[in-house]
Motif scaffolding. Sequence first.
Motif, short mmCIF file in Angstrom:
data_model
loop_
_atom_site.label_atom_id
_atom_site.label_comp_id
_atom_site.label_asym_id
_atom_site.label_seq_id
_atom_site.Cartn_x
_atom_site.Cartn_y
_atom_site.Cartn_z
N LEU A 13 40.72 27.60 42.09
CA LEU A 13 39.12 27.52 43.30
C LEU A 13 39.91 28.29 44.58
CD1 LEU A 13 38.97 23.57 44.11
CD2 LEU A 13 37.86 25.31 42.05
N ASP A 14 40.30 28.91 44.12
CA ASP A 14 40.99 30.03 45.23
C ASP A 14 41.09 31.05 44.88
OD1 ASP A 14 40.83 27.84 46.99
OD2 ASP A 14 43.33 27.28 47.03
N THR A 15 41.92 31.73 43.32
CA THR A 15 41.80 32.56 43.26
C THR A 15 41.32 33.65 42.20
OG1 THR A 15 44.15 31.71 42.56
CG2 THR A 15 44.20 33.82 41.99
N ASP A 16 40.30 35.16 42.60
CA ASP A 16 39.84 35.43 42.24
C ASP A 16 39.72 35.87 40.38
OD1 ASP A 16 37.71 37.34 41.57
OD2 ASP A 16 39.46 39.43 42.31
N THR A 17 39.14 34.91 39.72
CA THR A 17 39.25 35.33 38.43
C THR A 17 37.83 35.58 37.41
OG1 THR A 17 37.85 33.17 38.18
CG2 THR A 17 39.75 33.00 38.17
N ALA A 18 37.82 37.31 38.63
CA ALA A 18 36.41 37.84 37.49
C ALA A 18 36.62 39.06 36.29
CB ALA A 18 36.23 39.17 38.74
N GLU A 19 36.38 38.69 35.06
CA GLU A 19 36.70 38.95 34.08
C GLU A 19 38.15 38.68 33.64
OE1 GLU A 19 36.95 43.09 34.78
OE2 GLU A 19 34.35 43.45 35.23
N ALA A 20 37.73 37.40 34.24
CA ALA A 20 39.01 36.79 33.12
C ALA A 20 38.84 35.64 32.00
CB ALA A 20 40.00 35.61 34.46
N VAL A 21 39.47 36.02 30.67
CA VAL A 21 39.53 34.79 29.91
C VAL A 21 40.22 33.91 29.78
CG1 VAL A 21 38.55 35.07 27.43
CG2 VAL A 21 38.44 37.16 28.92
N PHE A 22 39.45 32.62 29.36
CA PHE A 22 40.74 31.67 29.13
C PHE A 22 40.31 30.85 27.66
CE2 PHE A 22 39.89 32.38 33.70
CZ PHE A 22 41.24 31.53 34.37
N LEU A 23 41.42 31.28 27.46
CA LEU A 23 41.23 30.70 25.83
C LEU A 23 41.77 28.99 25.23
CD1 LEU A 23 42.66 33.77 24.11
CD2 LEU A 23 40.32 33.16 24.06
#
Length: 384
Positions: free
Chosen positions: A52-62
């Motif tokens: 919730l607190d961290t930037d996840t722009a353009e991350a991918v969760f597999l």
Amino acid sequence: MLTDDASTAAQDPCPDREIESLREFDEVVARGTLAGYRVQSVDLTDRTRALLDTDTAEAVFLGCPMEPEAAAKVRAGGALVFPPVPGLPFDPYRGTLYSPQELFEGLAEQGYAGTPDALAYAWFQRTKADGDIFSSMLRSIHDDAVSDALDELLTGSRVVGVMGGHALERGSEGYAGAARLGRALARAGLTVATGGGPGAMEAANLGAYAAPFADDMLDESLELLAKAPSFRPSVGEWAEVAFAVRERWPDGGASVGIPTWFYGHEPPSAFASHIAKYFANATREDGLLARSNAGVVFLPGAAGTVQEIFDNATPNYYESRGEPTPMVLVDRDHWTRRLPTWPLLEALAEGRPMKARIALVDSVDEAPGALISLGASRAASPAG
């Protein structure tokens, strides 16, 4: 030198931008951003606040389990989320290779049929011909993830492939010779890679496992293993004896096995510390030979081994930089009379740089010296 974690660089904990453990996840979050990272099969259900607190722009969760609130937030923040697939006996997004303990989990309680290895093979048998694009996609994703993990493991290693017949039984002189070969190669600082199955493949992995111990350890292990000569009729008994050897002599040397569920009736070797198991046999065969950057030893075998000889010879034939990988064929009578492969290989090599990198030896004990003399000891390039 094999390492389980190729991404422990001094500065960035994940220089390849792949997060494959909670430890790596926490280290990256502490640096302030997950933007652009790929998180593979890490259980994040206890990391909701971090997500919730961290930037996840353009991350991918597999295939990362996470709470619905966290999943909604990271999607809104520009991440792609591929959720876990329920009901599968394998993880298509896995970030690491298999271990023998993982594939044979539950062997003592449920028998081999209840192990993850056998369940994955059963799933493959059910789905390989049903035309379901979802099943074929899952197999492809899994195999690509395994290849990625294998490349990470082998980066910088000098890898020698050992090929040979799966029917070679424990207790035979041929099996003992293949084990001595694996031990000699490992002691020479080379990483042993095999097809990951029984017979000569298991023997070479056993030899690498025995490398750190005194010589009599291998002799005693061979005696114990001879009590279950083959995986037929009982895979369970065959595997249990192998794990008994591992328990008596824990923390053996590392090696790699690269088997396939295409031949899933053949169980994987319990002596390979790292197992890259594939659904697609063609991917497995090509990958094993391509990663054998310090050479290949071919023990006596039949159709499969003959195919592997020429699969390996083809890129050597077209090698334009003068650096073909060494090839050593063991057992002169087998390769010149029973299956006359050597004359054809010699004719193919005539006038090519590969001519100086092939050898035929009479005994398996001659193979390590022949391989090194052909150039296996030179520094290897990064795998992949």
